[in-house]
Design a protein around this motif. Structure first.
Motif, mmCIF file in Angstrom:
data_model
loop_
_atom_site.group_PDB
_atom_site.id
_atom_site.type_symbol
_atom_site.label_atom_id
_atom_site.label_comp_id
_atom_site.label_asym_id
_atom_site.label_seq_id
_atom_site.Cartn_x
_atom_site.Cartn_y
_atom_site.Cartn_z
ATOM 1 N N GLY A 48 0.808 -1.224 0.000
ATOM 2 C CA GLY A 48 0.000 0.000 0.000
ATOM 3 C C GLY A 48 0.837 1.268 0.000
ATOM 4 O O GLY A 48 2.059 1.232 -0.118
ATOM 5 N N PHE A 49 0.117 2.395 0.135
ATOM 6 C CA PHE A 49 0.766 3.713 0.102
ATOM 7 C C PHE A 49 0.671 4.366 1.481
ATOM 8 O O PHE A 49 -0.388 4.322 2.114
ATOM 9 C CB PHE A 49 0.044 4.634 -0.896
ATOM 10 N N ARG A 50 1.760 4.977 1.926
ATOM 11 C CA ARG A 50 1.737 5.783 3.154
ATOM 12 C C ARG A 50 2.180 7.192 2.788
ATOM 13 O O ARG A 50 3.250 7.374 2.197
ATOM 14 C CB ARG A 50 2.673 5.178 4.197
ATOM 15 N N ARG A 64 13.585 4.407 12.086
ATOM 16 C CA ARG A 64 12.604 4.495 13.178
ATOM 17 C C ARG A 64 11.261 5.018 12.643
ATOM 18 O O ARG A 64 10.206 4.689 13.155
ATOM 19 C CB ARG A 64 13.122 5.407 14.300
ATOM 20 N N ASN A 65 11.301 5.826 11.616
ATOM 21 C CA ASN A 65 10.061 6.368 11.020
ATOM 22 C C ASN A 65 9.474 5.441 9.967
ATOM 23 O O ASN A 65 8.265 5.291 9.859
ATOM 24 C CB ASN A 65 10.340 7.734 10.383
ATOM 25 N N ILE A 66 10.345 4.844 9.148
ATOM 26 C CA ILE A 66 9.879 3.961 8.067
ATOM 27 C C ILE A 66 10.718 2.683 8.105
ATOM 28 O O ILE A 66 11.954 2.759 8.006
ATOM 29 C CB ILE A 66 10.052 4.645 6.684
ATOM 30 N N ASP A 67 10.064 1.541 8.213
ATOM 31 C CA ASP A 67 10.794 0.272 8.170
ATOM 32 C C ASP A 67 11.125 -0.015 6.699
ATOM 33 O O ASP A 67 10.223 -0.299 5.902
ATOM 34 C CB ASP A 67 9.927 -0.850 8.759
ATOM 35 N N PHE A 109 5.865 -1.263 1.695
ATOM 36 C CA PHE A 109 4.929 -0.157 1.469
ATOM 37 C C PHE A 109 5.633 0.912 0.642
ATOM 38 O O PHE A 109 6.841 1.104 0.761
ATOM 39 C CB PHE A 109 4.493 0.466 2.793
ATOM 40 N N THR A 110 4.865 1.634 -0.184
ATOM 41 C CA THR A 110 5.402 2.799 -0.888
ATOM 42 C C THR A 110 5.121 4.022 -0.026
ATOM 43 O O THR A 110 3.960 4.288 0.304
ATOM 44 C CB THR A 110 4.738 2.951 -2.266
ATOM 45 N N SER A 111 6.184 4.718 0.372
ATOM 46 C CA SER A 111 6.026 5.901 1.227
ATOM 47 C C SER A 111 6.259 7.156 0.394
ATOM 48 O O SER A 111 7.185 7.192 -0.425
ATOM 49 C CB SER A 111 7.042 5.872 2.372
ATOM 50 N N MET A 112 5.391 8.160 0.625
ATOM 51 C CA MET A 112 5.570 9.422 -0.110
ATOM 52 C C MET A 112 5.608 10.566 0.897
ATOM 53 O O MET A 112 4.699 10.678 1.726
ATOM 54 C CB MET A 112 4.390 9.658 -1.058
ATOM 55 N N VAL A 113 6.654 11.384 0.819
ATOM 56 C CA VAL A 113 6.731 12.590 1.649
ATOM 57 C C VAL A 113 6.499 13.759 0.710
ATOM 58 O O VAL A 113 7.222 13.929 -0.276
ATOM 59 C CB VAL A 113 8.100 12.714 2.353
ATOM 60 N N MET A 114 5.464 14.579 1.033
ATOM 61 C CA MET A 114 5.030 15.553 0.045
ATOM 62 C C MET A 114 5.071 16.990 0.544
ATOM 63 O O MET A 114 4.468 17.311 1.573
ATOM 64 C CB MET A 114 3.597 15.235 -0.367
ATOM 65 N N ALA A 115 5.770 17.844 -0.211
ATOM 66 C CA ALA A 115 5.690 19.283 0.019
ATOM 67 C C ALA A 115 4.867 19.855 -1.133
ATOM 68 O O ALA A 115 4.389 19.120 -1.994
ATOM 69 C CB ALA A 115 7.096 19.869 0.038
ATOM 70 N N GLU A 130 5.783 21.620 -3.743
ATOM 71 C CA GLU A 130 6.366 21.458 -5.081
ATOM 72 C C GLU A 130 7.180 20.183 -5.268
ATOM 73 O O GLU A 130 7.235 19.644 -6.353
ATOM 74 C CB GLU A 130 7.266 22.667 -5.392
ATOM 75 N N CYS A 131 7.831 19.733 -4.192
ATOM 76 C CA CYS A 131 8.704 18.569 -4.321
ATOM 77 C C CYS A 131 8.086 17.384 -3.576
ATOM 78 O O CYS A 131 7.306 17.572 -2.649
ATOM 79 C CB CYS A 131 10.076 18.851 -3.698
ATOM 80 N N ARG A 132 8.437 16.183 -4.001
ATOM 81 C CA ARG A 132 8.005 15.005 -3.246
ATOM 82 C C ARG A 132 9.033 13.882 -3.369
ATOM 83 O O ARG A 132 9.740 13.784 -4.366
ATOM 84 C CB ARG A 132 6.625 14.530 -3.698
ATOM 85 N N LEU A 133 9.076 13.060 -2.311
ATOM 86 C CA LEU A 133 9.935 11.876 -2.321
ATOM 87 C C LEU A 133 9.042 10.650 -2.364
ATOM 88 O O LEU A 133 8.069 10.561 -1.600
ATOM 89 C CB LEU A 133 10.768 11.808 -1.039
ATOM 90 N N ILE A 134 9.361 9.715 -3.234
ATOM 91 C CA ILE A 134 8.599 8.467 -3.326
ATOM 92 C C ILE A 134 9.601 7.344 -3.081
ATOM 93 O O ILE A 134 10.626 7.265 -3.765
ATOM 94 C CB ILE A 134 7.938 8.332 -4.715
ATOM 95 N N MET A 135 9.298 6.502 -2.084
ATOM 96 C CA MET A 135 10.321 5.542 -1.634
ATOM 97 C C MET A 135 9.714 4.177 -1.380
ATOM 98 O O MET A 135 8.535 4.084 -1.024
ATOM 99 C CB MET A 135 10.906 6.021 -0.302
ATOM 100 N N GLY A 136 10.531 3.157 -1.502
ATOM 101 C CA GLY A 136 10.039 1.826 -1.143
ATOM 102 C C GLY A 136 11.069 0.757 -1.386
ATOM 103 O O GLY A 136 12.075 0.981 -2.075
ATOM 104 N N PRO A 137 10.842 -0.433 -0.811
ATOM 105 C CA PRO A 137 11.803 -1.527 -0.960
ATOM 106 C C PRO A 137 11.662 -2.266 -2.286
ATOM 107 O O PRO A 137 10.607 -2.249 -2.915
ATOM 108 C CB PRO A 137 11.453 -2.472 0.198
ATOM 109 N N ALA A 138 12.757 -2.920 -2.676
ATOM 110 C CA ALA A 138 12.743 -3.813 -3.848
ATOM 111 C C ALA A 138 13.587 -5.036 -3.501
ATOM 112 O O ALA A 138 14.263 -5.062 -2.473
ATOM 113 C CB ALA A 138 13.318 -3.091 -5.065
#
Ligand SMILES: Cc1cc2nc3c(=O)[nH]c(=O)nc-3n(C[C@H](O)[C@H](O)[C@H](O)COP(=O)(O)OP(=O)(O)OC[C@H]3O[C@@H](n4cnc5c(N)ncnc54)[C@H](O)[C@@H]3O)c2cc1C
Length: 418
Positions: A77-79, A207-210, A215-221, A223-231
């Motif tokens: 899922g998405f966080r 500690r914030n994201i395992d 999971f796909t994690s997105m940190v959003m401002a 204008e900019c955003r980070l999209i992260m996740g394991p592979a």
């Protein structure tokens, strides 16, 4: 069946080219992929397929061992986090079982390798396809079915598939005009880090994201955003940072290849307002990739004579819904369905009609998904606000309930392809 084979040339051996070869394999056909590179450049990036595409791979094409043999990671899922680092939304994909398949994340190379093995294996029906590397196509004659290689050699086929990506050389020969991909005003930084390194050097992030949790994690401002996740089952962690070109402090025109490098100091400056724990990851990893995001306006056609465009050559789109490669798989499925019953060598008229049918089947949907991907790229907050209005699953039902070319044909009240 005639002893002369039905000859298919696929220009480009990326995801689209390999998928088209798998879909078109059948007795009596000779399929050749012409790829300009040596296919040995490892690109540090992940790629996800959405349920609409993984269902085609596993059910329509019968690639039942897909996950086991390709090191794919099923995404749960998405966080969504705001720019203060607070978790503000979670969408669990396990609650969306009605799509009938999973969203799966790969190291790009693993999925590509897996598709190449399937396209060239002895296990699927028909002859294994031939992959010719270091074979750059420089010209194409759509009515004659001839492509010319850089060394001057000419190759002829009954059908030519233009799967040569966003900077396609086949596209202008189909359209009779230039249609270059358009800068969208955004670029993407890419980073791939070993999870072990992340755990050792960025404990606050962990500690914030395992980083091993799928999971796909997105940190959003704004204008900019980070999209992260394991592979690779949690062995690797991937980050993509979307940035407006003017905030990036780098030359966007230079970032036109998968191998362009980004500058770490400039990247950190761009993400300055992000929480410290996210920035700790941006300081890790050896290679920072940079890619200027371009897409296409819908084209007036994808086909002419014996030629059809598929994948990014036909409908390059922003990566904001992860649908680029999935639409490519859908294109390939449509080719497979519409050519399914063809056991003879079709003449030019018959081929042109089939390719028009593939275009009609795919155009509206791919164009809408291009549009949705532009929508999903808009700022997720109002200016000056941290409140995130963007919903990561906003277009998912439309995207993921697709059931392929056979079902589409039923809706047209036409005879269904097999
Ligand atoms: C930052 C970023 C992240 C992305 N993330 C995702 C994601 O998570 N999920 C997703 O679905 N999509 C994603 N995409 C989009 C996805 O990568 C593309 O939609 C997909 O790779 C298209 O595949 P393709 O085969 O059409 O093109 P390509 O992958 O570009 O392949 C084209 C191939 O053709 C070859 N070629 C080009 N010209 C010639 C020639 N003249 N002769 C012979 N060979 C030639 C090239 O060498 C290449 O191998 C992302 C894109 C970006 C930029």
């Amino acid at each position: 069946m005639s002893s002369t084979p039905f000859r298919i040339i696929i220009v480009g051996g990326g995801i689209a080219g390999m998928a088209a070869a798998i879909a078109l394999r059948a007795p009596g056909r000779d399929i050749t992929i012409l790829e300009q590179s040596r296919l040995n450049t490892e690109i540090g990036a992940t790629l996800s397929l959405q349920p609409n595409a993984t269902r085609i791979l596993q059910e329509t094409w019968g690639l039942k061992n897909l996950l086991k043999d390709s090191q794919g990671t099923v995404d749960q899922g998405f966080r969504i986090y705001n720019v203060e680092g607070k978790l503000v939304n979670e969408v669990k994909l396990s609650q969306k079982t009605e799509y009938g398949a999973d969203r799966v994340v790969w190291h790009r190379q693993d999925l590509h390798e897996y598709l190449k093995r399937a396209a060239t294996s002895l296990d699927l029906k028909g002859k294994p396809c031939t992959v010719r590397t270091s074979s750059r196509v420089v010209a194409c004659e759509p009515e004659l079915g001839i492509v010319t290689l850089e060394d001057g050699a000419k190759l002829e086929a009954d059908v030519i598939i233009g799967a040569d990506g966003i900077h396609s050389v086949i596209r202008p020969t189909v359209l009779g005009r230039q249609a270059k991909a358009i800068p969208t005003g955004s670029s993407a930084y890419r980073l791939m880090i070993s999870t072990k390194e992340l755990e050792e050097n960025a404990p606050e992030f962990c500690r914030n994201i395992d980083p091993r949790s799928p999971f796909t994690s997105m940190v959003m401002a704004h204008e900019c955003r980070l999209i992260m996740g394991p592979a690779r089952g949690g062995e690797l962690y991937s980050l993509v940072g979307l940035v407006p070109d003017e905030k990036m402090n780098e030359d966007p025109d230079a970032a036109q290849s998968w191998v362009t490098k980004g500058d770490r100091a400039k990247m950190l400056e761009t993400f300055d307002a992000f929480p410290e724990w996210t920035k700790s990851v941006l300081k890790l990893g050896d290679n920072i990739g940079l890619w200027q995001l371009r897409d296409l306006d819908p084209l007036e056609t994808w086909t002419r004579g014996r030629v059809i465009l598929i994948g990014d050559a036909a409908h390059a789109m922003l990566p904001t819904q992860g649908q680029g490669a999935s639409q490519t798989i859908e294109d390939a499925e449509a080719l497979g369905a519409f050519f399914h019953d063809i056991q003879h060598i079709p003449d030019l008229g018959e081929i042109a009609t089939i390719l028009q049918d593939v275009f009609r089947c795919r155009f509206e949907r791919a164009s809408l998904i291009q549009k949705y991907s532009r929508e999903a790229a808009k700022p997720p907050t109002a200016k000056g606000s941290n409140e995130i209005r963007m919903k990561p699953d906003e277009f998912m039902d439309y995207n993921c309930f697709y059931r392929g070319a056979k079902e589409w044909k039923k809706t047209q009240n036409l005879v269904s392809p097999a």
